[in-house]
Design an enzyme around this catalytic site. Sequence first.
Site, PDB file in Angstrom:
ATOM      1  N   HIS A 120     -31.254  -7.034 -14.339  1.00 32.85           N
ATOM      2  CA  HIS A 120     -31.928  -5.735 -14.154  1.00 32.85           C
ATOM      3  C   HIS A 120     -30.967  -4.820 -13.398  1.00 32.85           C
ATOM      4  O   HIS A 120     -30.751  -4.980 -12.193  1.00 32.85           O
ATOM      5  CB  HIS A 120     -33.228  -5.900 -13.353  1.00 32.85           C
ATOM      6  N   HIS A 169     -29.289  -0.618 -13.071  1.00 38.64           N
ATOM      7  CA  HIS A 169     -29.223   0.810 -13.425  1.00 38.64           C
ATOM      8  C   HIS A 169     -27.766   1.256 -13.362  1.00 38.64           C
ATOM      9  O   HIS A 169     -27.152   1.190 -12.294  1.00 38.64           O
ATOM     10  CB  HIS A 169     -30.045   1.645 -12.441  1.00 38.64           C
ATOM     11  N   LYS A 186     -38.346  -2.166 -22.270  1.00 39.33           N
ATOM     12  CA  LYS A 186     -38.779  -1.967 -20.887  1.00 39.33           C
ATOM     13  C   LYS A 186     -40.092  -1.197 -20.825  1.00 39.33           C
ATOM     14  O   LYS A 186     -40.204  -0.115 -21.391  1.00 39.33           O
ATOM     15  CB  LYS A 186     -37.689  -1.183 -20.139  1.00 39.33           C
ATOM     16  N   HIS A 188     -42.079  -3.253 -15.358  1.00 42.88           N
ATOM     17  CA  HIS A 188     -42.187  -2.740 -13.982  1.00 42.88           C
ATOM     18  C   HIS A 188     -43.639  -2.944 -13.576  1.00 42.88           C
ATOM     19  O   HIS A 188     -44.519  -2.192 -13.992  1.00 42.88           O
ATOM     20  CB  HIS A 188     -41.793  -1.258 -13.902  1.00 42.88           C
ATOM     21  N   HIS A 243     -38.295  -7.454 -10.588  1.00 44.08           N
ATOM     22  CA  HIS A 243     -38.236  -7.187  -9.142  1.00 44.08           C
ATOM     23  C   HIS A 243     -39.554  -7.499  -8.433  1.00 44.08           C
ATOM     24  O   HIS A 243     -40.168  -6.627  -7.833  1.00 44.08           O
ATOM     25  CB  HIS A 243     -37.754  -5.765  -8.840  1.00 44.08           C
ATOM     26  N   ASP A 260     -31.546  -4.876  -9.591  1.00 45.07           N
ATOM     27  CA  ASP A 260     -32.146  -3.535  -9.514  1.00 45.07           C
ATOM     28  C   ASP A 260     -31.226  -2.601  -8.733  1.00 45.07           C
ATOM     29  O   ASP A 260     -31.702  -1.680  -8.070  1.00 45.07           O
ATOM     30  CB  ASP A 260     -33.553  -3.578  -8.905  1.00 45.07           C
TER      31      ASP A 260
HETATM   32  C1  NCD Z   1     -35.032   2.702  -9.812  1.00 41.18           C
HETATM   33  C2  NCD Z   1     -34.132   3.876 -10.153  1.00 41.18           C
HETATM   34  O1  NCD Z   1     -33.639   4.518  -9.244  1.00 41.18           O
HETATM   35  O2  NCD Z   1     -33.895   4.132 -11.344  1.00 41.18           O
HETATM   36  N1  NCD Z   1     -35.411   2.774  -8.439  1.00 41.18           N
HETATM   37  C3  NCD Z   1     -35.844   1.757  -7.659  1.00 41.18           C
HETATM   38  O3  NCD Z   1     -36.247   1.991  -6.532  1.00 41.18           O
HETATM   39  N2  NCD Z   1     -35.832   0.525  -8.103  1.00 41.18           N
HETATM   40  C4  NCD Z   1     -36.204   2.709 -10.705  1.00 41.18           C
HETATM   41  C5  NCD Z   1     -36.882   1.393 -10.802  1.00 41.18           C
HETATM   42  O4  NCD Z   1     -36.338   0.438 -11.339  1.00 41.18           O
HETATM   43  O5  NCD Z   1     -38.022   1.290 -10.337  1.00 41.18           O
HETATM   44 ZN    ZN Z   2     -34.988  -0.852 -11.619  1.00 44.66          ZN
END
Ligand code: NCD
Ligand code: ZN
Length: 353
Positions: free
Chosen positions: A18, A20, A104, A141, A179, A252
């Site tokens: 996971h 970003h 997702k 999520h 998460h 995450d």
């Molecule tokens: C994530 C993001 O910034 O894209 N933020 C987070 O707090 N985890 C979004 C997410 O995965 O919930």
């Molecule tokens: Zn995330």
Amino acid sequence: MTKPQPDSLTIRQPDDWHLHLRDGAMLAAVAPETARHFGRAIIMPNLVPPVVTGAEAASYRERIRAALPPGSAFEPLMTLYLTEGTDPADVAAAHTAGIATAVKLYPAGATTNSASGVRDIEAVRPVLERMAEIGMPLCVHGEVTDPSVDIFDREAVFIDKVLKPLRKKVPDLKVVMEHITTQTAVDYVRDQKKNLAATITTHHLVINRNAILAGGIRPHYYCLPVAKRESHRLALVEAAVSGDPRFFLGTDSAPHTDPMKLQPCGCAGIFSAPVTLSCLAEVFGAALRLDKLEAFVSLNGPRFYGLPPNEARVTLRRGAPLSLPERIETGEGPVTLFDPGFPLHWHVETEAP
Ligand code: NCD
Ligand code: ZN
């Protein structure tokens, strides 16, 4: 008798289930940080606008590949952002073509860039049934967005109100609860016999909600789902170090620039990619379970996704405390690294390139 913990550990190369990576200048800055240590990562699709179709995922994958250091073998595993307009045929075609690994589900409004998420789960039932047929996992999520539900209860309520009914309706769907932050989620995953796994982040294994709120407000520890009380953190650590194949790493890691974090209404997200393996070695070492680290970071994830583990190896070696920068510079501004609040002694050595 406690087992002596080793000072070095060679394991199969880890994956991040996971992650970003964003886009543009931010992508260029953070992609190499993950590629340095990890073999693959499940890439979150919450760009603006989101990555919805197979074609959009294919072009985002190209942009990620272009952001990698020359010679990098890092493999981005793409996800499609589920909307109420998602076409089951497009999802299945993207999966068959090897473009999309998973889909997702963001409940609309749950977190950063989730406005086009799902309001009515019945509206996406045909997509979910198609995914169950072809064995394509759904990453979830797991928080309700109902403003009347307390933010610390949103995961538990999601399990009861959304996840349990959904898994009854589509029992063959493989689901990753992402998460997870609570004992409730750990217990729920442990109770299920098949088609359910959970990722756990680096930061939820290290901090509880005091880190955000006690002795001053610390926006760099704010993420969603928000960290819970210490008893929940301990339940997550126990799940992670247990070796149970249903729990694996999803960092995450979610970079936001400092100006976006440090304002009256700051963004949720913690940037942990560069420090994750060193942090996890500390956590598993403190639990006297370094022997289970490889299962958590390198074996359980591929097993659930039906992929082979990585062939490359990484070595973790305990030494002098790492000296890390507090933040990295990106073309969009500075991004602060996750600070676990204790020194990191574990150095990560990877094979070339
Ligand atoms: C994530 C993001 O910034 O894209 N933020 C987070 O707090 N985890 C979004 C997410 O995965 O919930
Ligand atoms: Zn995330």
